[in-house]
Design an enzyme around this catalytic site. Sequence first.
Site, mmCIF file in Angstrom:
data_model
loop_
_atom_site.group_PDB
_atom_site.id
_atom_site.type_symbol
_atom_site.label_atom_id
_atom_site.label_comp_id
_atom_site.label_asym_id
_atom_site.label_seq_id
_atom_site.Cartn_x
_atom_site.Cartn_y
_atom_site.Cartn_z
ATOM 1 C CE LYS A 142 5.094 -2.716 3.897
ATOM 2 N NZ LYS A 142 4.955 -2.581 2.412
ATOM 3 C CG ASP B 171 1.062 -6.141 0.948
ATOM 4 O OD1 ASP B 171 0.155 -5.622 0.271
ATOM 5 O OD2 ASP B 171 1.808 -5.473 1.689
ATOM 6 C CG HIS C 149 -1.125 -0.456 7.388
ATOM 7 N ND1 HIS C 149 -0.368 -1.551 7.721
ATOM 8 C CD2 HIS C 149 -0.885 -0.209 6.082
ATOM 9 C CE1 HIS C 149 0.288 -1.972 6.640
ATOM 10 N NE2 HIS C 149 0.002 -1.173 5.639
ATOM 11 N N GLY D 76 0.821 -1.204 0.000
ATOM 12 C CA GLY D 76 0.000 0.000 0.000
ATOM 13 C C GLY D 76 0.854 1.254 0.000
ATOM 14 C CB SER D 77 0.486 4.559 -1.608
ATOM 15 O OG SER D 77 0.878 4.079 -2.879
ATOM 16 N N GLY D 78 1.422 5.411 1.093
ATOM 17 C CA GLY D 78 1.310 6.085 2.378
ATOM 18 C C GLY D 78 2.499 5.837 3.286
ATOM 19 C CG HIS D 79 3.715 2.467 4.145
ATOM 20 N ND1 HIS D 79 3.162 2.696 5.381
ATOM 21 C CD2 HIS D 79 2.963 1.501 3.567
ATOM 22 C CE1 HIS D 79 2.114 1.881 5.539
ATOM 23 N NE2 HIS D 79 1.975 1.149 4.446
#
Lengths: 333, 333
Positions: free
Chosen positions: A105, A110, A219, A54-57
């Site tokens: 991860k 994922d 998250h 996921g994005s946001g990291h």
Amino acid sequence: MKKLINDPKNVVAEALEGVALAHPGLLTVVADPAHIVRADAPVQGKVGLVSGGGSGHEPLHGGFVGYGMLDAAVPGPVFTSPTPDPIVAATKAVDGGKGVLHIVKNYTGDVLNFETAADLALAEGIEVRAVVVDDDVAVKDSLYTAGRRGVAGTVLIEKIAGAAAQRGDDLDAVTAIAEKVNGQVRSMGVALTAPTVPHAGEPSFDIGDDEIEIGIGIHGEPGRQRVGLEPADQIVDRILHPILEDLPFASGDKVLLFVNGMGGTPLIELYIAFRRAAQVLAEQGIEVSRTLVGNYVTSLEMQGFSVTVLKLDDELTELWDAPVQTAALRWGR
Amino acid sequence: MKKLINDPKNVVAEALEGVALAHPGLLTVVADPAHIVRADAPVQGKVGLVSGGGSGHEPLHGGFVGYGMLDAAVPGPVFTSPTPDPIVAATKAVDGGKGVLHIVKNYTGDVLNFETAADLALAEGIEVRAVVVDDDVAVKDSLYTAGRRGVAGTVLIEKIAGAAAQRGDDLDAVTAIAEKVNGQVRSMGVALTAPTVPHAGEPSFDIGDDEIEIGIGIHGEPGRQRVGLEPADQIVDRILHPILEDLPFASGDKVLLFVNGMGGTPLIELYIAFRRAAQVLAEQGIEVSRTLVGNYVTSLEMQGFSVTVLKLDDELTELWDAPVQTAALRWGR
């Protein structure tokens, strides 16, 4: 929700456009299906490394694409796994004839989507292995996953396995190095505030003005406990001791100490945390021989940090020191 | 006040201990009077470069000490100028017999204290020049200073003048390069939230949940106007146009485009801002030939960003590209 964005729906796509414009000689960004590859991909005769999630990291994972690290990154929607389709596209784009390693991860989505993508790539004749990163000692089984979560240790695995691939190791050897690093790295994090996912528009969890979450996930998943705000040294001690006991690390070990910011905590505070972590390691006879301090695996604008400790040997140290040229980690070239 | 600190009184001292522990081969940190110098200082036969100012802007300036950039940084208390004493100590520590250049952001306290320090150093036989950085186009005269403020352009001056000193330029030449960069660089910033100075314990200014401050200073000084929260593209346009008109930049120019985070804004948002800024420059026929994106000149945990544009020529480009090895900016070695 106070963010520097246009439309919540377009956050990832527009950020990727920015990445492409900011790093034209280094990266190629494909918009659909979304993935980022080294400008010189595929590198013939080299094992390809692909990570994603996921994005946001950010800068994880796109900021680690380049010489000596990842060949491709696959960004999903914010805090949401990418589907198999872009993972297959990235895998094919970086296949230089020596096979591809997926660095995944440990989150259920994922793991499943990378597995499906690996099957599809294999059907097209590409040999794929996977290493599942699970360095977070905070909790076993969580909101997003069975088993331990993969967090900031991922950066160290990407760097070290990337260096092994860059020096010409074959797929078995690169996979073994990645597994070895995953076996010797431990992390744990703390949140002071909650992140806000753009399309949700509200903080991911409620937390009081005088509370912190010990063992937070990247998250915003729950950790081990909610406690009152404490001095930084006590907070560091709370997460460092479980890390050290878990491997366990022992007197005489050489380690890489990594203090990672979650996005909203300023560098001046990260150095205060680093100071305490280094002091505790010194007291226990553990030698900090390599270091990393900064925002590398973030949770949007969340205030918080994590500590990661990796047990080093000569080979891992040499691979860590090897040249790397990515948007977020660079030395030696 | 929710911060990862121990005691507000000890924030700078403890962060400096962390810096020393994190970068032992690169830097030497002197606790009293507080300053950071290159581990190999003084470099004989090289012009020394010293910068400094209030803390709270990390990685500025300590993160830019090392090969090819600063020889020393002098961190004052948070958002407060260092006194002449540590500036003199730093100046003496980096004097390699070719004189020392002070790079000073234009704030009244910084300018006065660096001037006093220069006089004291001269009395000890060290030739000192100063360049006063004033790249912020937002306001003329402000809470902290007469004339324009020095903000994120400082990083570019430190890098480029540092490269000139590293290649062996004499004090006149290094000073001229620094002045040239200051003459060709323009910046402006925006705040979404206010920073909290640790010893104050409260946000530096009040700002509504739906308000942003256009033209913010890096200490939370007022800017040009307070407006409602807007899409990122409109916010970028609001600050980019005054920047471009000020020099003015023109079609055919080659520039370095730098989108700087103020500490609390995540990288994914900085890339969205970079995208818009790069688009506008392209529309105006201005070529973005070098880029920088990230948190380099911060205001503690403030959410916000700034845009900096530097007009390049072949010499400045070559100096920008030259090897640099510091905690926060590194390439080529």
